[in-house]
Design a protein around this motif. Structure first.
Motif, PDB file in Angstrom:
ATOM      1  N   VAL A 287       0.832  -1.198   0.000  1.00  8.87           N
ATOM      2  CA  VAL A 287       0.000   0.000   0.000  1.00  8.87           C
ATOM      3  C   VAL A 287       0.868   1.250   0.000  1.00  8.87           C
ATOM      4  O   VAL A 287       0.619   2.208  -0.745  1.00  8.87           O
ATOM      5  CB  VAL A 287      -0.950  -0.002   1.236  1.00  8.87           C
ATOM      6  CG1 VAL A 287      -1.583   1.377   1.420  1.00  8.87           C
ATOM      7  CG2 VAL A 287      -2.022  -1.048   1.060  1.00  8.87           C
ATOM      8  N   SER A 288       1.933   1.244   0.799  1.00 10.79           N
ATOM      9  CA  SER A 288       2.825   2.400   0.853  1.00 10.79           C
ATOM     10  C   SER A 288       3.504   2.627  -0.491  1.00 10.79           C
ATOM     11  O   SER A 288       3.638   3.770  -0.955  1.00 10.79           O
ATOM     12  CB  SER A 288       3.863   2.185   1.960  1.00 10.79           C
ATOM     13  OG  SER A 288       4.762   3.265   2.010  1.00 10.79           O
ATOM     14  N   ALA A 289       3.910   1.539  -1.151  1.00 13.98           N
ATOM     15  CA  ALA A 289       4.566   1.668  -2.446  1.00 13.98           C
ATOM     16  C   ALA A 289       3.592   2.181  -3.510  1.00 13.98           C
ATOM     17  O   ALA A 289       3.959   3.017  -4.351  1.00 13.98           O
ATOM     18  CB  ALA A 289       5.152   0.318  -2.856  1.00 13.98           C
ATOM     19  N   VAL A 290       2.365   1.696  -3.466  1.00 10.80           N
ATOM     20  CA  VAL A 290       1.356   2.159  -4.431  1.00 10.80           C
ATOM     21  C   VAL A 290       1.104   3.649  -4.263  1.00 10.80           C
ATOM     22  O   VAL A 290       0.985   4.398  -5.243  1.00 10.80           O
ATOM     23  CB  VAL A 290       0.049   1.368  -4.261  1.00 10.80           C
ATOM     24  CG1 VAL A 290      -1.083   2.010  -5.075  1.00 10.80           C
ATOM     25  CG2 VAL A 290       0.242  -0.078  -4.709  1.00 10.80           C
ATOM     26  N   ALA A 291       1.037   4.103  -3.002  1.00 13.90           N
ATOM     27  CA  ALA A 291       0.799   5.522  -2.760  1.00 13.90           C
ATOM     28  C   ALA A 291       1.920   6.371  -3.342  1.00 13.90           C
ATOM     29  O   ALA A 291       1.677   7.433  -3.927  1.00 13.90           O
ATOM     30  CB  ALA A 291       0.657   5.769  -1.255  1.00 13.90           C
ATOM     31  N   LYS A 292       3.175   5.911  -3.192  1.00 14.71           N
ATOM     32  CA  LYS A 292       4.309   6.677  -3.728  1.00 14.71           C
ATOM     33  C   LYS A 292       4.251   6.739  -5.249  1.00 14.71           C
ATOM     34  O   LYS A 292       4.445   7.805  -5.855  1.00 14.71           O
ATOM     35  CB  LYS A 292       5.619   6.034  -3.277  1.00 14.71           C
ATOM     36  CG  LYS A 292       6.865   6.803  -3.716  1.00 14.71           C
ATOM     37  CD  LYS A 292       8.116   6.118  -3.198  1.00 14.71           C
ATOM     38  CE  LYS A 292       9.347   6.927  -3.593  1.00 14.71           C
ATOM     39  NZ  LYS A 292       9.440   7.167  -5.040  1.00 14.71           N
ATOM     40  N   LEU A 293       3.969   5.609  -5.899  1.00  8.98           N
ATOM     41  CA  LEU A 293       3.884   5.597  -7.347  1.00  8.98           C
ATOM     42  C   LEU A 293       2.710   6.451  -7.844  1.00  8.98           C
ATOM     43  O   LEU A 293       2.791   7.096  -8.892  1.00  8.98           O
ATOM     44  CB  LEU A 293       3.746   4.154  -7.852  1.00  8.98           C
ATOM     45  CG  LEU A 293       4.996   3.279  -7.692  1.00  8.98           C
ATOM     46  CD1 LEU A 293       4.680   1.828  -8.023  1.00  8.98           C
ATOM     47  CD2 LEU A 293       6.124   3.794  -8.589  1.00  8.98           C
ATOM     48  N   TRP A 294       1.616   6.426  -7.110  1.00  9.93           N
ATOM     49  CA  TRP A 294       0.460   7.247  -7.505  1.00  9.93           C
ATOM     50  C   TRP A 294       0.821   8.731  -7.495  1.00  9.93           C
ATOM     51  O   TRP A 294       0.467   9.477  -8.408  1.00  9.93           O
ATOM     52  CB  TRP A 294      -0.721   6.974  -6.571  1.00  9.93           C
ATOM     53  CG  TRP A 294      -1.812   8.005  -6.675  1.00  9.93           C
ATOM     54  CD1 TRP A 294      -2.111   8.980  -5.783  1.00  9.93           C
ATOM     55  CD2 TRP A 294      -2.723   8.175  -7.761  1.00  9.93           C
ATOM     56  NE1 TRP A 294      -3.154   9.749  -6.223  1.00  9.93           N
ATOM     57  CE2 TRP A 294      -3.549   9.271  -7.443  1.00  9.93           C
ATOM     58  CE3 TRP A 294      -2.920   7.504  -8.970  1.00  9.93           C
ATOM     59  CZ2 TRP A 294      -4.563   9.703  -8.282  1.00  9.93           C
ATOM     60  CZ3 TRP A 294      -3.934   7.934  -9.812  1.00  9.93           C
ATOM     61  CH2 TRP A 294      -4.743   9.024  -9.468  1.00  9.93           C
ATOM     62  N   LYS A 295       1.530   9.155  -6.451  1.00  7.38           N
ATOM     63  CA  LYS A 295       1.937  10.560  -6.386  1.00  7.38           C
ATOM     64  C   LYS A 295       2.914  10.874  -7.507  1.00  7.38           C
ATOM     65  O   LYS A 295       2.866  11.987  -8.072  1.00  7.38           O
ATOM     66  CB  LYS A 295       2.556  10.854  -5.023  1.00  7.38           C
ATOM     67  CG  LYS A 295       1.527  10.927  -3.892  1.00  7.38           C
ATOM     68  CD  LYS A 295       2.130  11.369  -2.578  1.00  7.38           C
ATOM     69  CE  LYS A 295       2.987  10.246  -1.990  1.00  7.38           C
ATOM     70  NZ  LYS A 295       3.491  10.589  -0.656  1.00  7.38           N
ATOM     71  N   ASP A 296       3.773   9.930  -7.871  1.00  3.45           N
ATOM     72  CA  ASP A 296       4.715  10.175  -8.964  1.00  3.45           C
ATOM     73  C   ASP A 296       3.979  10.327 -10.296  1.00  3.45           C
ATOM     74  O   ASP A 296       4.412  11.073 -11.184  1.00  3.45           O
ATOM     75  CB  ASP A 296       5.725   9.017  -9.065  1.00  3.45           C
ATOM     76  CG  ASP A 296       6.676   8.992  -7.871  1.00  3.45           C
ATOM     77  OD1 ASP A 296       6.774  10.049  -7.180  1.00  3.45           O
ATOM     78  OD2 ASP A 296       7.281   7.935  -7.615  1.00  3.45           O
ATOM     79  N   SER A 297       2.855   9.642 -10.439  1.00  2.00           N
ATOM     80  CA  SER A 297       2.102   9.717 -11.698  1.00  2.00           C
ATOM     81  C   SER A 297       1.317  11.016 -11.836  1.00  2.00           C
ATOM     82  O   SER A 297       0.845  11.331 -12.929  1.00  2.00           O
ATOM     83  CB  SER A 297       1.134   8.539 -11.797  1.00  2.00           C
ATOM     84  OG  SER A 297       0.032   8.731 -10.908  1.00  2.00           O
ATOM     85  N   LYS A 298       1.178  11.738 -10.726  1.00  4.26           N
ATOM     86  CA  LYS A 298       0.419  12.997 -10.709  1.00  4.26           C
ATOM     87  C   LYS A 298      -0.994  12.823 -11.269  1.00  4.26           C
ATOM     88  O   LYS A 298      -1.512  13.650 -12.009  1.00  4.26           O
ATOM     89  CB  LYS A 298       1.164  14.082 -11.499  1.00  4.26           C
ATOM     90  CG  LYS A 298       2.520  14.406 -10.896  1.00  4.26           C
ATOM     91  CD  LYS A 298       3.217  15.522 -11.649  1.00  4.26           C
ATOM     92  CE  LYS A 298       4.580  15.833 -11.009  1.00  4.26           C
ATOM     93  NZ  LYS A 298       5.273  16.936 -11.711  1.00  4.26           N
ATOM     94  N   GLY A 299      -1.604  11.724 -10.924  1.00  2.00           N
ATOM     95  CA  GLY A 299      -2.998  11.500 -11.283  1.00  2.00           C
ATOM     96  C   GLY A 299      -3.224  11.219 -12.745  1.00  2.00           C
ATOM     97  O   GLY A 299      -4.283  11.566 -13.292  1.00  2.00           O
ATOM     98  N   ASP A 300      -2.278  10.589 -13.390  1.00  6.55           N
ATOM     99  CA  ASP A 300      -2.423  10.318 -14.819  1.00  6.55           C
ATOM    100  C   ASP A 300      -3.648   9.435 -15.066  1.00  6.55           C
ATOM    101  O   ASP A 300      -3.905   8.487 -14.321  1.00  6.55           O
ATOM    102  CB  ASP A 300      -1.176   9.609 -15.344  1.00  6.55           C
ATOM    103  CG  ASP A 300      -1.250   9.392 -16.834  1.00  6.55           C
ATOM    104  OD1 ASP A 300      -0.950  10.344 -17.575  1.00  6.55           O
ATOM    105  OD2 ASP A 300      -1.654   8.282 -17.229  1.00  6.55           O
TER     106      ASP A 300
END
Length: 1100
Positions: A287-300
């Motif tokens: 879950v923590s890793a998914v949250a980091k990747l989501w923020k990196d995607s900037k809501g793509d």
């Protein structure tokens, strides 16, 4: 708001709530350009947004004008002073200073490099015909404003319609100058002198119509609603805010396609872990890793689509159900919140597939503040919220300090979401559930924290709504809120909001000044008046002219109160417009709800409030009318409350005197302004309310009308009484005749009493004398003001008193076994009689019958006289057995407590606690001081009758004279000496003292058998023109009854001493009336006869 579908785990299939829920609209991810286009073509809801700004395209002028015409047609603006045109200037500045944290921003795109939106004149300041700044603006009945000379020229050319709306013009002449708009234009010229010259002498700038609509640039629009009636608006606003957040973070121009593919590939193993792993720690790390990747995607959008699948969402939900790691729970809530923010289908998954709402509720109650964000986003129904007792947790969250959320940036702060959810709870359900919820907030001590949060822009709307609910639920808490809340944030909210928000602010400010102390109310009003960045009164005035009808009464009363803080001036546009708005609402007879709101608003202007702020105008008016019971019952707990506070107030008496003066002064100001507006036009409006089919409206109208008419009696006479009489006299008479409620009749009579001082009004009232006389007589015992009205009517020569008289014999009791009936008295529903065999009887006279309840025979010979002093606590009896007995009067009986042997037979008696005065054989009168031998006061006259008042004794004697004896000095003087006839034995046979008058009856001399005297001045105020000797007299509030030697009882109108009727006593020509008695209420007359009978008549 739309309520989500709930899992069967939460609500059973039988749930009614679940069956009625509607499907939610799924938000779609739009590109920046697509979103800009959508926003640009939508017409905002707020007045400032819809009126103040222009479209970026000059080709949209025709469409925009058409839209505006539809808006105008759908709103009631028949009396505005170019309100739509003027409002923008006042509310424009507020929209430009709003922050990013929750206020609406209404920003127009500039149409030229030279002029900014703040410097360019509003289109409403420019005449549509000349294209120049308005110099002498006039607002037509269609709501459009033009230069006077230009519209005059238009009409001279034969045009009969409005140049813009094409509606026909019905007015023969142009209206007055719109001074409000002119003042705003002048103010704009002063602020922008460099542009004022240009627009005054040149053509209107191109694209001036671009202010008709606006491209709204608002990255974070507020998402709160006012009350459960605005649920749809709430949902729409929140959805728009979510979409705009997505648009503002669209990453298409920042992240390459390769990067997006890398992020998606990186997400796959973590998603697989969430869906397949049995290890809770591994899933928490995923879950923590998914949250980091989501923020990196900037809501793509591609990443959003990948994460919005049900398998991933359900995996996150399992973390919420199983994990105890606070960081993992926060992160899970964050991911679900972000996905729900951008794709509403995620919310549908959460509420319909394997999602337990109880899980989020438990997390919130266990202290996970972020859970409230997701709860808010899921839009739960009120039934779901109320089932979980969220209020303590929400209040605790609001009270807590904002925590550092590390790098997890939620779309809204948990505190803001908590406020929004709390408002939904307090404004949902029925009145009872709202009251219960408000009390729960108060018990949780949530008010202080909410008041502190008013400084925050985000959530201010909801905070005001919550505080208003709490004040209405517990009115005693209003004082605390009024003493702690600063009006400035509320005024800022008013400037930036739409109609719903402004209505909320007006209701809130109005509640703040509904306090028991008028001095405190005035202080708060002064703060409101001086608060805000703009002139509060002018802001309210402008909105009053454009507000929906449901908001106008409250706003008008608030504006009027602000204006009346100073002494009423000869002319005030604020006062005039406020009163006119109230009168307009009263005239809307087709909308009883509008009339009721206006009447409630008028009632709120009263200074008569309890400690909890509730109005008691009606009970106060009833107290003025002499009907004290409702007032005393209301004030009893109030006195207890004040006594509890006395220990803390050292100068209570002085404070209360100041408060009474403030209340009196305030009521006079309010009543003076209301009554004198347009020569009493408010009374005509109240006449319309009387005709309402709503009993509640008619009752409120009666209270307001009575209050205003009563105030006319204490205000300077300005000639508006005639307007009040012409409009309301018939309505008040109708209430008096038709109402079954005694309080309503008393209120009506109180209003009528004000009219009797006006000869013209009294003459008009006299026409109704016959139809209201009986009702007024029945009311006499309940209200003293009824007596005043009756007296005024009876004094009128145009009133035929004979038509008013009516009596019916209701009972005849035969006591001939006890001999002659010698004396009768009436006392508090009982009749006491004495007889020639020494018997005294007590009769129950209730229900218009005589029922014997006690019979005593302690005298050995005839009881010749009975006497009850004004105190009414004792009965004195005199007898031929040479004794005077003193009786204690008890509710159930009379009991002899003293026997005094006076050595002489007693024929007439008058007594008090000090002395007994009686007539025996021989001239003069005997005065017995209870503990001493009788003293003889001789004035060489044979005394026939006695009457006593205080220390003065009146003796009716032979020689047609009345002697006055001063019992304090034991001296006598002649009060009256009549004309003596030769060979005649004229005497005064009966005396009666009442209300400062001495009534005397005796031998008929020259066609007169008696007179009425003022016993202080000895002046004759009336006489009895009859040829029959008067043997007995009885008097009540309306009539004088005289028993003649012929056995007839003559009835005289007391006010004019005019004979109106005669009553024949049964028993034949030989029957003589030996005694008379009547009740003071004037309902019954009793006569005792020489043949031992008691006859009773009901005086209807």
């Amino acid at each position: 708001m739309d309520s989500p579908r709930i899992s069967p785990k939460i609500i059973s299939p039988n749930s009614v709530v679940q069956s009625k829920r509607e499907p939610k609209t799924i938000l779609r991810i739009l590109s920046c350009r697509a979103m800009d286009s959508a926003i640009a073509t939508s017409l905002p809801d707020s007045p400032c947004m819809s009126k103040e700004h222009g479209s970026s395209s000059p080709d949209s002028d025709g469409e925009v004008i058409g839209l505006l015409r539809n808006v105008r047609k759908n709103r009631d603006r028949t009396r505005r002073m170019s309100c739509d045109n003027v409002s923008g200037q006042i509310f424009e500045n507020s929209s430009l200073i709003q922050s990013d944290e929750g206020r609406e921003s209404c920003i127009s795109l500039p149409t030229s490099e030279k002029l900014t939106p703040r410097s360019r004149p509003r289109k409403d300041f420019v005449c549509p015909i000349t294209g120049k700044l308005l110099n002498d603006p006039v607002t037509l009945e269609t709501g459009e404003t033009y230069e006077r000379e230009a519209i005059q020229e238009w009409i001279k050319r034969g045009n009969t319609t409005c140049p813009i709306t094409r509606q026909p013009l019905s007015a023969d002449s142009l209206p007055k100058t719109n001074y409000v708009l002119k003042r705003l234009i002048t103010y704009w010229k002063e602020q922008h002198p460099e542009f004022a010259q240009e627009f005054s002498y040149s053509e209107t700038p191109r694209n001036s119509s671009t202010r008709e609509t606006s491209l709204v640039s608002n990255p974070r629009r507020t998402f709160y609603s006012y009350g459960r009636n605005s649920t749809e608006c709430h949902t729409q606003q929140r959805s728009k805010r979510f979409v705009r957040t997505a648009v503002s973070t669209s990453p298409t121009s920042e992240i390459s396609q390769a990067t997006i593919e890398t992020i998606v590939n990186g997400l796959k193993p973590y998603i697989s872990c969430l869906c397949t792993s049995e290890n809770l720690e591994e899933r928490e790390a995923a879950v923590s890793a998914v949250a980091k990747l989501w923020k990196d995607s900037k809501g793509d959008p591609a990443v959003l689509t990948f994460l919005s699948k049900p398998t991933f969402v359900n995996g996150i939900v399992e973390i919420l159900s199983a994990s105890v790691n606070r960081d993992a729970l926060k992160t899970s809530i964050y991911i679900l919140s972000e996905l729900t923010f951008l794709d509403e289908s995620v919310g549908e998954i959460l509420t319909s597939v394997d999602y337990d709402f109880d899980c989020l509720a438990a997390l919130l109650k266990n202290g996970l503040a972020e859970a409230v964000v997701l709860i808010y986003q899921l839009r739960p129904a009120f039934a779901q919220l109320s089932a979980h007792n969220f209020i303590p947790s929400l209040v605790q969250l609001i009270q807590s300090k904002s925590e550092d959320l590390d790098d997890l940036h939620f779309a809204i702060e948990p505190k803001d979401a908590a406020i929004a959810v709390l408002e939904q709870i307090l404004t949902g359900g029925d009145e009872n559930s709202q009251s219960v919820s408000a009390f729960a907030v108060i018990r949780a001590n949530g008010i202080p924290a909410l008041v502190k949060c008013l400084d925050r822009v985000e959530g201010r709307w909801s905070i005001v709504s919550i505080l208003l609910c709490c004040m209405r639920a517990d009115r005693s808490y209003r004082n605390f809120i009024a003493s702690t809340v600063e009006p400035s944030p509320v005024l800022e909210l008013f400037l930036s909001g739409n109609d719903n928000v402004r209505g909320l602010c007006i209701d809130f400010l109005s509640e703040l000044v509904h306090l028991s102390r008028r001095t405190t109310c005035n202080q708060i009003l002064q703060i409101i008046k001086e608060g805000g960045a703009f002139s509060t009164m002018h802001t309210f005035l402008v909105y009053l002219q454009m507000a929906p009808m449901k908001h106008k009464p409250s706003l008008a009363t608030l504006l009027l109160q602000l204006d009346l803080l100073a002494e009423p001036r000869k002319m005030s546009i604020y006062r005039e417009e406020a009163v006119e708005a109230l009168i307009e609402a009263l005239h809307r007879k087709e909308f009883s709800n509008s009339q009721m709101m206006a009447l409630d608003a008028l009632g709120s202007l009263s200074a008569r409030r309890t400690s909890s702020g509730d109005l008691y105008m009606e009970t106060w008016l009833l107290k003025i009318a002499g009907f004290d019971q409702p007032y005393n019952a209301l004030m009893k707990p109030e006195k207890l409350t004040k006594n509890e506070n006395d220990l803390a107030e050292t100068n209570l008496a002085e404070s209360m005197e100041d408060e009474e003066r403030a209340e009196s002064s305030w009521e006079k100001r309010v009543a003076f302004v209301l009554c004198n507006h347009e020569k009493g036009s408010i009374f005509k409006a109240l006449q319309e309310c009387f005709k309402s089919n709503s009993l509640e409206t008619a009752k409120s109208c009666l209270v307001i009308s009575t209050w205003l008419i009563y105030m006319l009696s204490v205000l300077p006479d300005t000639g508006v009484k005639s307007a009040a009489r012409e409009s309301l006299l018939e309505e008040l008479i109708n209430v008096l005749q038709s109402s079954r409620n005694m309080e309503d009749k008393i209120l009506s009579t109180l209003a009528l009493r004000t009219f009797v001082s006006d000869p013209a009004a009294l003459e008009a009232l006299g026409k109704y004398a016959k139809c209201i006389y009986r009702t007024l007589r029945k009311l006499k015992r309940s209200s003293p003001v009824v007596t005043d009205v009756l007296k005024s009517l009876m004094k009128m020569s145009s009133v035929n008193a004979t038509e008013l008289w009516n009596c019916t014999e209701v009972v005849e009791v035969d006591s001939c076994v006890n001999g002659k009936l010698l004396s009768l008295l009436h006392l508090e529903g009982r009749v006491i009689s004495s007889h020639s065999d020494g018997t005294i009887k007590v009769w129950d006279a209730g229900k218009r019958v005589l029922r014997l309840i006690q019979e005593v025979r302690e005298h050995t010979k005839a009881v010749t006289c009975l006497y009850i002093p004004s105190s009414g606590d004792k009965l004195y009896s005199g007898s031929l057995d040479k004794t005077i007995r003193v009786w204690a009067i008890k509710p159930e009986e009379i009991r002899c407590i003293q026997v005094h042997d006076v050595k002489e037979a007693v024929y007439e008696l008058a007594a008090n606690d000090k002395v007994a005065c009686f007539v025996s054989q021989g001239p003069g009168v005997k005065v017995y001081s209870w503990s001493d031998v009788p003293k003889h006061i001789n004035f060489n006259r044979t005394v026939k009758c006695l009457a006593m008042t205080g220390d003065i004794l009146y003796c009716g004697a032979s020689g047609y004279s009345i002697q006055e004896v001063d019992l304090s000095k034991f001296t006598s003087t002649t009060f009256y000496s009549g004309t003596r006839k030769m060979l005649g034995k004229q005497s005064i046979y009966s005396l009666h003292v009442q209300d400062g008058l001495l009534f005397a009856g005796g031998s008929a001399v020259d066609g007169t058998a008696g007179k009425v005297f003022c016993h202080t001045s000895k002046a004759v105020t009336g006489s009895f023109p009859t040829g029959f000797d008067i043997l007995r007299i009885s008097v009540n509030g309306d009539f004088i009854f005289t028993a003649t030697r012929s056995g007839t009882i003559e009835v005289w109108l007391r006010e004019r001493v005019t004979r109106v009727a005669s009553i024949e006593v049964g028993g034949g020509g030989h029957t003589r009336v030996t005694c008379l008695a009547s009740d003071m209420d004037g309902g019954m007359l009793y006569a005792g006869t020489s043949d031992g009978k008691i006859q009773a008549w009901a005086l209807d």
